[in-house]
Motif scaffolding. Structure first.
Motif, short mmCIF file in Angstrom:
data_model
loop_
_atom_site.label_atom_id
_atom_site.label_comp_id
_atom_site.label_asym_id
_atom_site.label_seq_id
_atom_site.Cartn_x
_atom_site.Cartn_y
_atom_site.Cartn_z
N MET A 1 0.84 -1.18 0.00
CA MET A 1 0.00 0.00 0.00
C MET A 1 0.89 1.24 0.00
N THR A 2 0.58 2.16 -0.85
CA THR A 2 1.30 3.42 -0.90
C THR A 2 0.51 4.47 -0.12
N LEU A 3 1.19 5.16 0.76
CA LEU A 3 0.54 6.21 1.53
C LEU A 3 0.31 7.43 0.65
N PRO A 4 -0.80 8.14 0.87
CA PRO A 4 -1.08 9.32 0.06
C PRO A 4 -0.16 10.50 0.38
N ILE A 5 0.55 10.40 1.48
CA ILE A 5 1.48 11.44 1.89
C ILE A 5 2.77 10.77 2.35
N ASP A 6 3.85 11.49 2.28
CA ASP A 6 5.13 10.96 2.74
C ASP A 6 5.33 11.38 4.20
N PRO A 7 5.24 10.45 5.15
CA PRO A 7 5.38 10.80 6.55
C PRO A 7 6.70 11.53 6.87
N LYS A 86 -17.53 11.49 9.27
CA LYS A 86 -16.31 10.69 9.23
C LYS A 86 -15.34 10.99 10.36
N LEU A 87 -15.27 12.25 10.76
CA LEU A 87 -14.27 12.63 11.77
C LEU A 87 -14.52 11.94 13.12
N GLY A 88 -15.74 11.49 13.34
CA GLY A 88 -16.05 10.78 14.57
C GLY A 88 -15.17 9.55 14.79
N ILE A 115 -4.95 16.27 10.89
CA ILE A 115 -4.67 14.95 10.32
C ILE A 115 -5.80 14.52 9.38
N ALA A 116 -7.03 14.78 9.77
CA ALA A 116 -8.17 14.41 8.93
C ALA A 116 -8.10 15.11 7.58
N ARG A 117 -7.66 16.37 7.57
CA ARG A 117 -7.51 17.08 6.29
C ARG A 117 -6.37 16.49 5.48
N LEU A 118 -5.26 16.15 6.13
CA LEU A 118 -4.12 15.59 5.40
C LEU A 118 -4.44 14.28 4.70
N VAL A 119 -5.27 13.46 5.33
CA VAL A 119 -5.57 12.14 4.75
C VAL A 119 -6.87 12.11 3.97
N PRO A 123 -12.79 17.98 4.48
CA PRO A 123 -12.60 18.84 3.32
C PRO A 123 -11.56 19.94 3.59
N ASP A 124 -10.95 20.40 2.53
CA ASP A 124 -10.01 21.51 2.61
C ASP A 124 -10.77 22.77 2.20
N ASP A 125 -11.72 23.18 3.08
CA ASP A 125 -12.55 24.33 2.77
C ASP A 125 -12.52 25.33 3.94
N ASP A 126 -13.25 26.43 3.78
CA ASP A 126 -13.23 27.48 4.80
C ASP A 126 -13.80 27.01 6.13
N GLU A 127 -14.87 26.22 6.09
CA GLU A 127 -15.48 25.74 7.34
C GLU A 127 -14.49 24.89 8.13
N MET A 128 -13.84 23.97 7.44
CA MET A 128 -12.87 23.12 8.13
C MET A 128 -11.66 23.94 8.59
N ALA A 129 -11.26 24.92 7.81
CA ALA A 129 -10.15 25.80 8.22
C ALA A 129 -10.51 26.54 9.51
N ASP A 130 -11.76 26.98 9.63
CA ASP A 130 -12.21 27.65 10.86
C ASP A 130 -12.19 26.68 12.04
N ILE A 131 -12.60 25.44 11.81
CA ILE A 131 -12.60 24.43 12.87
C ILE A 131 -11.17 24.14 13.31
N VAL A 132 -10.27 23.98 12.35
CA VAL A 132 -8.86 23.73 12.67
C VAL A 132 -8.30 24.90 13.48
#
Length: 146
Positions: A1-7, A86-88, A115-119, A123-132
């Motif tokens: 399995m290839t990871l979607p990001i390089d740790p 999903k974040l639950g 981490i949820a955004r990285l994987v 979503p990579d949107d304004d709402e999630m940016a505000d939550i982060v």
């Protein structure tokens, strides 16, 4: 399995890693961390000692290690909506306390929101940016008080 990001390419800031050392005994550190995170706006609905469990079940001989599952209900509710539930799967936000040596405890936390955004779970949107940003500020405030 290839990871979607390089740790190896992940900066600790990318995952909201925070840590500090407390010069106190383990039980005192747990109480202190619980109190500080509660004062910063988190509840602690889940907590357990992996070291006690592993020492009992598989004779692991682990030093004291404790997990405080912290949660800010208002932010958690927004994060569930923003991620279609999903974040639950990553809830609660864990803060761990482990004994580096007697009288010296490490406190460590990573941002499940980042981490949820990285994987791709969030979503990579304004709402999630505000939550982060909001959770990051809450955690920053707690770590400043530790």
């Amino acid at each position: 399995m290839t990871l979607p990001i390089d740790p190896a390419q992940i900066d600790p800031d990318d995952i909201g890693a925070k840590q500090t050392t407390l010069e106190m005994d383990h039980e005192e550190a747990i109480e202190h961390v619980r109190e500080v995170f509660t004062d910063a706006g988190f509840g602690v609905p889940v907590e357990f000692s992996p070291s006690e469990l592993l020492n009992e079940k598989v004779d692991a001989d682990r030093d004291p290690y404790y997990v405080l599952g912290a949660c800010n209900p208002a932010v958690a509710d927004r994060a569930l909506d923003a991620t279609d539930g999903k974040l639950g799967a990553l809830f609660p936000c864990n803060v761990v306390v482990w004994e580096e040596e007697p009288g010296r405890q490490r406190v460590y936390h990573v941002s499940i929101m980042r981490i949820a955004r990285l994987v791709g779970m969030a979503p990579d949107d304004d709402e999630m940016a505000d939550i982060v940003a909001e959770t990051g500020e809450l955690v920053d405030n707690a770590f400043e008080e530790l």
